[in-house]
Design an enzyme around this catalytic site. Structure first.
Site, PDB file in Angstrom:
ATOM      1  N   ASP A  72       0.889  -1.324  -0.083  1.00  0.00           N
ATOM      2  CA  ASP A  72       0.155  -0.141   0.030  1.00  0.00           C
ATOM      3  C   ASP A  72       0.869   1.186   0.214  1.00  0.00           C
ATOM      4  OD1 ASP A  72      -2.421   1.384  -0.121  1.00  0.00           O
ATOM      5  OD2 ASP A  72      -2.753   1.368   2.224  1.00  0.00           O
ATOM      6  N   HIS A 125       2.953   3.264  -9.328  1.00  0.00           N
ATOM      7  CA  HIS A 125       2.738   1.806  -9.633  1.00  0.00           C
ATOM      8  C   HIS A 125       4.107   1.073 -10.119  1.00  0.00           C
ATOM      9  CE1 HIS A 125      -1.421   2.074  -8.112  1.00  0.00           C
ATOM     10  NE2 HIS A 125      -1.668   2.606  -9.424  1.00  0.00           N
ATOM     11  N   LEU A 145      11.970 -20.394  -4.005  1.00  0.00           N
ATOM     12  CA  LEU A 145      10.906 -19.341  -3.357  1.00  0.00           C
ATOM     13  C   LEU A 145       9.544 -19.714  -3.969  1.00  0.00           C
ATOM     14  CD1 LEU A 145      10.304 -17.319  -1.413  1.00  0.00           C
ATOM     15  CD2 LEU A 145      10.729 -15.598  -3.176  1.00  0.00           C
TER      16      LEU A 145
END
Length: 250
Positions: free
Chosen positions: A26, A43, A137
């Site tokens: 956020d 963004h 991962l």
């Protein structure tokens, strides 16, 4: 990963390491506004923070990193911002897929990403397929995801099985519900981080977060770097996890 400083060789690694870390990313818009830039710039800066977080998670030994990339509520944003986010997703896939393969990162998706259209679905599915055998991962991207919808879907599946006589409704317990969630095959969520100073879960991994450690940071997501990730893991390592129990007293 290319372009990101590694942590594996020289950094002090906090213990214990959470197996599964989730992040509500956020603050992109506020980061851009503070700099007099369009939201799209925020963004893009956020996408760079994704790269850093992914590198840090891999270097520090985290097994699963789940990122809240696009919530089911994000469709309420302007058409321009949704278009920017979709274009960024497409760009990220094109640019980062080879890096995911090189770094042995497996891509997983949760949420109803069919809403992004057949072309994007095809790109996403191909990326998942190409990285399926990677083991260093697991990167889980939540796209058009809402936790309440996920839990409701799990309930519908169990109800259908009970109606068909496949299971006894009395046998439905927490484990049965968890087995129908999209995260069923992943390690339990250990640590959930939210950046930008907001203190809420925003319909993200509500079931999975029941006993996770929660960490709310003032840092805006584009400013979240490898050191911030390492610091978050240090906070986790310092906490005493009781899972609802209490220490025995003398």
């Amino acid at each position: 990963m290319e372009g990101a400083a590694g942590l594996g060789s020289g950094s002090r690694v906090p213990r214990p390491i959470p197996k599964h870390v989730a992040i509500i990313m956020d603050g992109n818009g506020r980061w851009a506004k503070q700099r007099g830039l369009p939201r799209a710039a925020g963004h893009r800066a956020g996408a760079e923070a994704v790269r850093r977080a992914l590198q840090a998670a891999a270097d520090l030994g985290v097994e699963v990193l789940t990122l809240y990339a696009f919530s089911s509520e994000n469709w309420r944003r302007s058409a321009e911002e949704i278009s920017d986010l979709t274009a960024l997703m497409r760009y990220y896939l094109e640019r980062e897929l080879k890096t995911l393969e090189k770094e042995r990162v497996r891509l997983r998706l949760i949420g109803d990403y069919s809403a992004f259209g057949p072309e994007m679905v095809d790109r996403l599915d191909r990326a998942v397929e190409r990285t399926a055998n990677n083991t260093r991962l697991t990167l889980v991207i939540a796209l058009n995801y809402g936790s309440r919808a996920e839990i409701a879907a799990a309930a519908r599946k169990l109800a259908a099985k009970a109606a068909a006589g496949e299971i006894d409704s009395k046998s439905i317990d927490e484990a049965a519900v968890a087995a129908e969630l999209q995260t069923a095959d992943l390690p339990a969520l250990d640590l959930l981080i939210r950046t930008s100073g907001e203190v809420r879960l925003s319909n993200f991994l509500l079931w999975q977060a029941a006993y996770a450690e929660l960490l709310f940071l003032e840092t805006l997501w584009p400013d979240f770097d490898e050191q911030a990730f390492s610091d978050a893991l240090s906070v986790f390592a310092a906490r005493e996890r009781r899972f609802g129990g209490r220490e025995a007293t003398g």
